[in-house]
Design a protein around this motif. Structure first.
Motif, short mmCIF file in Angstrom:
data_model
loop_
_atom_site.label_atom_id
_atom_site.label_comp_id
_atom_site.label_asym_id
_atom_site.label_seq_id
_atom_site.Cartn_x
_atom_site.Cartn_y
_atom_site.Cartn_z
N ALA A 245 -78.75 -2.26 20.77
CA ALA A 245 -79.46 -2.23 19.57
C ALA A 245 -81.02 -3.36 20.38
O ALA A 245 -81.63 -2.52 20.10
CB ALA A 245 -79.01 -2.49 18.98
N ALA A 246 -80.71 -4.32 20.81
CA ALA A 246 -81.04 -4.88 21.26
C ALA A 246 -82.11 -4.42 23.14
O ALA A 246 -83.79 -4.82 22.60
CB ALA A 246 -80.62 -5.94 22.26
N PHE A 247 -81.80 -3.17 23.72
CA PHE A 247 -82.69 -2.41 24.53
C PHE A 247 -83.65 -1.65 23.59
O PHE A 247 -84.30 -1.15 23.98
CB PHE A 247 -81.64 -1.81 25.30
N VAL A 248 -82.59 -0.63 22.73
CA VAL A 248 -84.10 -0.25 22.25
C VAL A 248 -85.32 -0.67 21.26
O VAL A 248 -86.12 -0.87 21.66
CB VAL A 248 -82.44 0.98 21.04
N ALA A 249 -84.69 -1.91 20.42
CA ALA A 249 -85.77 -2.40 19.76
C ALA A 249 -86.69 -2.88 21.12
O ALA A 249 -87.74 -2.84 21.00
CB ALA A 249 -85.19 -4.03 18.84
N PHE A 250 -86.48 -3.46 22.25
CA PHE A 250 -86.71 -4.00 23.02
C PHE A 250 -87.51 -2.46 23.74
O PHE A 250 -88.90 -3.12 23.77
CB PHE A 250 -85.75 -4.60 24.58
#
Lengths: 476, 551
Positions: A245-250
């Protein structure tokens, strides 16, 4: 009717949010962990199914442009729900055997998943913040689940303190960017014309916030302690769903809000990717605890993924998404098997010497572990290889050859610690008198499914890569 | 026939899956024997139908759909003159390897044989793959079973040996992967409408012209990987260890097939893909080859352990192969190919025989034997033939390969010095010394150890598995053309094609600005000298041209 249609765009969020509340009530009124488990699985599966169909649906923005749906966001939701569903299923047996099987765990997992879903669907920095906080607060609680274990409590506290600190950075970054651009919408930030001190300070702080969440070196300190301290299946959940999730948001933030500053953040990410790969791998080499080793390995994987972010092209982003998919499969699998071994001697039975001779006792589990570990090494024909290959290729295409060479050398070093697990499982005589019991059917089915997907997408990745490639036109 | 090729490649893998469901050890053994024999039998028509005059394109070509999304990376297998013999060697050795471990492997039998079978599919794929990416995938597929074979069923120091083997090889191959990606994009831009490609046909097409500087780096990256796998001195240190610690079957597969992947890759990819760099670096590789020949032989001479001795002799033999390939003429390359087959047969046989001795005596030290010939006359005969073949006695296969290589090297224009051949010939003499001395100490003389008197001669199974190898050792020795004809046309074509492309590229590069080291490097070869000379003359015109363009 417009608003009803808008609700459909966040259907997975609604399902999971409702499920979280429902499971909480269920716990309060019946106290049945079994019912809670079943309903969590059903709701998560439903949300996963919706997210998968969204992959092929339209893309766009809803809720006054606060939410983005379809395309990358939908794929992010698929990753999150996969992580949630599989780790929930693996959790039941683990928590039962290690004596922490309580219904409220499931509602916390669902709330965390809700935060992650919001995070991957955000089109505004405020939504990003809301998502990250909802996710993190639930995770802080989950990390400290085993209340009478010192390590677990320590992990929770450490995670909470450092996490709160990092959130501060993120929020400050958002505030400064708002000051510079007058908006928190990603597209409006991209349109900022005057890029002064405030703007750059905002970008820097935002990056720090994200680096913490994806555990890039030097913001990784919490990861090994938290991953080791938390119950293993919860670790699987944290290592996969929250990372993804953090990577996609990034990716969303980098590609939508900061496309003009690419040459600047690309250099920054280049440096941190290098540090993350090298340090993550070196520290993993000396770990004697399998869970801790996997924690460092997840740091190292974050480093490889960051190569793709540093490349910053559409092809690189789709390579990163593929990598995240493969990463989710193999990490849940590996943690699932670590959890399975833990059943037999209780919490924290994860020293590598305990693994001696276990490979032949339950041959299928042994083979599955080999598949997951070889996939993590990045050896064909497993999905991990394709992920690594695509990320490296995208970076080579952008001329980041030096970084890629460091990446391959780092992954060559990583072979040592992954193989060490297999060496103990297969090539050393057992030092314990454990007799492994057969895992339950559902448990086994999940592990087999993960391994099958790992192999399938290693041999025939085309389906997924075509799909991910088609996103680029819409999203970036 | 295309289908048959695929069946041959994947039958062992299916067999490996089948073994998962078999509980009885004996059934496991028979199933593996059946599968490997069937693979061999099915591969024979491929050899018989093979058109030996065809050059350039591969036969029995299967081309799949691109499977990596928007990239032109596809499943592509076929056979040509370069791979035919090695492909057959792989199918031929498999049943022998299965038989040779019949009684010596007692723990985790199903696991052992399924690893062997997976290894078989990987090896066949390596030789049949015609896409660089597929080659890489199949290659890695052989690494995993080898890791387990050495690590689980190996000797005392097996864990160190297998981890070293795995990491050492992987370091080289991962660096190659980066170079491979670069080549893929470059080829895509030049010959495939901008779409990433690793198709061998396209990579060797005349329009694919890498600059000299690019070639140097890519050549070094690929060369490093292949040097480790062959192994070429000084990257050999994993080999004696892996050979010694591996179980008999592992050593045989390693010697007969796995090492060939390195030398085969040199011939298939390293030389044709980077023609200029290959010619420029040829003397350097030849020197390393010669060092390998002499170094391997000298170290073999002082070994106390028979298996280690054979392992070091492998380094020596592979030095010959490297030398032959970098001679850049048909004789040398033909010698290299037949030497790969020979080495597979004779060293494979030697490892099997050492394994048989070890199974009876539980020792491999030369000093623990002596006078064994009295108790084991049949084995002695077999051992003698394999030893002589390994030395290179005329009439047996080893001679053919080494002779062709020496002649090729002697006449080589690219190497341009007879000294390589002279020094390499020294290796043949040394081989006679260490092999015969070892043979004498193990087989003849008085029986000094009581245990040796109880040794029993080899049984029908063991004779049965050695005889086919002996037949081929003699056959290749007497009628080498039966075998060399398969590769002749393709090898000749490939070398000519490589040199033509090298000249074109060098001609184009003449007008370019090159760093001084590159000028020096590509100037030293006699081939390049002619085409590189115009650099100074054309400089004036090119600068004038570029001025015009800038206007």
């Amino acid at each position: 009717m417009e608003s009803a249609n808008e609700l459909l765009t966040i259907l997975p969020l609604i399902i999971i949010g409702a499920a979280g509340l429902f499971v909480m009530m269920l716990d309060a009124f019946t106290g049945s962990a079994r019912l809670a488990f079943v309903s969590t699985v059903l709701f998560s599966a439903a949300a996963l199914a919706v997210a998968v169909t969204d992959l092929f649906g339209p893309t766009g923005e809803s809720f006054y442009d606060l939410i983005t749906y379809g395309g990358t966001a939908a794929f992010g939701m698929v990753l999150v729900m996969m992580g949630t569903l599989f780790s929930v299923i693996l959790s039941r047996d683990y928590l039962e055997k290690t004596g922490g099987h309580i219904a409220e765990v499931y509602s916390m997992i669902l709330f965390a998943a809700f935060g992650m879903l919001l995070l991957v669907a955000s089109n505004n920095l405020v939504t990003v913040f809301l998502g990250i906080e909802t996710m993190s607060i639930s995770l802080y609680v989950l990390a400290g689940l085993v209340k009478n274990e010192k390590k677990s409590v320590e992990a929770a506290l450490k995670y909470f303190l450092l996490g709160a600190f990092a959130t501060g950075f993120l929020l400050y970054g958002i505030a400064l960017l708002y000051g510079a651009s007058g908006s928190t919408f990603l597209v409006d930030i991209a349109a900022t014309e005057e890029k002064g001190m405030i703007y750059w300070a905002g970008v820097g702080l935002l990056l720090v916030g994200f680096f913490f969440k994806i555990s890039a070196v030097p913001f990784h300190m919490w990861t090994p302690d938290v991953y080791q301290g938390a119950p293993t299946t919860i670790t699987a959940f944290m290592a996969t769903a929250s990372k993804a999730a953090a990577f996609v948001a990034f990716i969303l933030v980098l590609s939508r809000a900061l496309p003009d500053a690419r040459s600047e953040w690309s250099d920054v990410i280049w440096l941190f990717a290098l540090l993350t790969m090298v340090i993550g791998n070196i520290l993993a080499l000396v770990q004697d605890n399998v869970k801790r080793m996997l924690a460092y390995s997840s740091i190292a994987h974050a480093g490889y993924i960051m190569i793709g972010l540093a490349a910053g092209t559409g092809a690189a982003y789709s390579a990163v998404l593929f990598y995240l998919f493969a990463y989710t499969l193999m990490n849940i699998g590996a943690f699932g098997i670590v959890a399975y071994y833990e059943w037999h001697k209780g919490y924290d039975f994860t020293d590598i010497n305990n693994y001696s001779g276990l490979g032949f006792q339950q041959p299928i589990i042994g083979v599955l572990m080999s598949i997951f570990l070889f996939s993590m090494v990045g050896i064909p024909p497993f999905a991990g290889f394709i992920g690594k290959y695509r990320v490296f290729a995208a970076a080579v295409d952008e001329g980041l050859i030096g970084l890629v060479i460091v990446g391959v050398l780092a992954s060559a070093a990583s072979v040592y610690y992954y193989l060490r697990v297999l060496v103990h499982m297969y090539m050393k005589e057992s030092e314990n008198d454990i007799t492994l019991v057969r895992p339950g059917t559902l448990y086994m089915a999940v592990l087999l499914l993960l391994a099958a997907l790992t192999i399938y997408f290693g041999i025939n990745p085309g389906i997924l890569t075509d799909l991910l490639g088609s996103f680029k036109a819409v999203t970036y | 026939m295309e289908l048959l090729l695929n069946i041959v490649i994947y039958l062992p893998l299916l067999g490996a899956l089948l073994l998962l469901f078999i509980r009885q050890d004996d059934w496991v053994r028979w199933t593996s024997l059946l599968v490997t024999t069937a693979t061999f039998v099915l591969s024979i028509p491929l050899l018989l139908q093979f058109d030996i005059t065809s050059t350039g394109t591969a036969q029995y070509l299967t081309v799949g759909e691109p499977f990596l999304g928007d990239w032109d990376v596809k499943y592509m297998v076929g056979l040509d003159g370069l791979s035919m013999l090695l492909f057959m060697l792989t199918t031929f050795m498999a049943p022998i390897v299965v038989l040779s471990s019949w009684t010596s492997v007692r723990k985790h039998v199903a696991g052992f044989y399924s690893m062997l079978l997976i290894l078989q599919t990987g090896s066949l794929g390596v030789f049949a793959a015609l896409d660089l990416f597929m080659f890489y995938i199949f290659f890695e597929l052989t690494q995993i079973p080898m890791f387990f074979l050495i690590g689980i069923w190996g000797g005392e120091d097996r864990i160190y040996a297998t981890v070293k083997f795995f990491i050492y090889t992987l370091v080289g191959w991962l660096l190659m992967l980066v170079a491979l990606i670069y080549v893929g994009f470059a080829a895509g831009n030049m010959v495939n409408d901008g779409i990433f490609t690793t198709d061998w046909q396209l990579l060797t097409s005349p329009e694919f012209q890498l600059g000299l500087v690019e070639q140097t780096w890519l050549f070094l990256a690929f060369g490093f990987a292949f040097c480790i796998k062959v192994p070429i001195f000084p990257f050999h240190s994993w080999l004696p260890l892996a050979h010694t610690e591996a179980p008999t079957a592992g050593s045989v597969v390693l010697a007969a097939i796995a090492l060939k992947m390195g030398t085969y890759a040199v011939l298939r990819y390293l030389i044709p893909l980077f023609p200029n760099a290959a010619i420029a670096f040829a003397p350097m590789f030849a020197v390393l080859g010669v060092i390998g020949i002499i170094y391997g032989a000298l170290v073999a001479m002082v070994q106390k352990d028979v298996k280690k001795l054979v392992a070091y002799s492998s380094i020596s033999h592979l030095g010959f192969v490297v030398l032959g390939m970098f001679a850049f003429n048909t004789t040398g390359a033909q010698g290299a190919i037949i030497q790969m087959v020979n080495h597979g047969l004779s060293t494979g046989a030697l490892f099997i025989i050492v394994g048989m001795l070890y199974e009876r005596r539980h020792s491999r030290l030369i000093s623990d034997f002596g006078g064994v010939a009295k108790m084991m006359p049949v084995l002695t005969v077999m051992f003698m033939i394999a030893t002589l073949a390994s030395i290179g006695l005329p009439g047996l296969n080893g001679f053919v390969g080494e002779f062709l290589i020496l002649v090729g090297t002697f006449n080589s224009e690219v190497l341009g010095s007879p000294w390589y051949a002279v020094l390499a010939a020294l290796g043949v003499i040394l081989a006679a010394a260490y092999m015969l001395w070892m043979f004498q100490r193990v087989m003849f003389g008085p029986v000094t150890h009581e245990e040796n008197k109880k040794l029993t001669d080899i049984n029908a199974r063991e004779i049965g598995l050695l005889v086919p190898i002996m037949i081929f050792i003699v056959w290749i020795g007497i009628r080498p053309t039966d075998f060399t004809r398969y590769s002749e046309a393709q090898v000749t074509w490939m070398l000519e094609d490589t040199q033509t492309r090298a000249e074109t590229i060098a001609g184009n590069a003449a007008g370019e600005q090159l760093p001084s080291w590159a000028l020096k490097l590509y100037d030293v070869t006699p081939h390049m000298a002619a085409s590189m000379e115009p650099v100074n003359e054309t400089k004036a015109t090119t600068t004038a041209k570029s001025k015009e363009e800038s206007l």
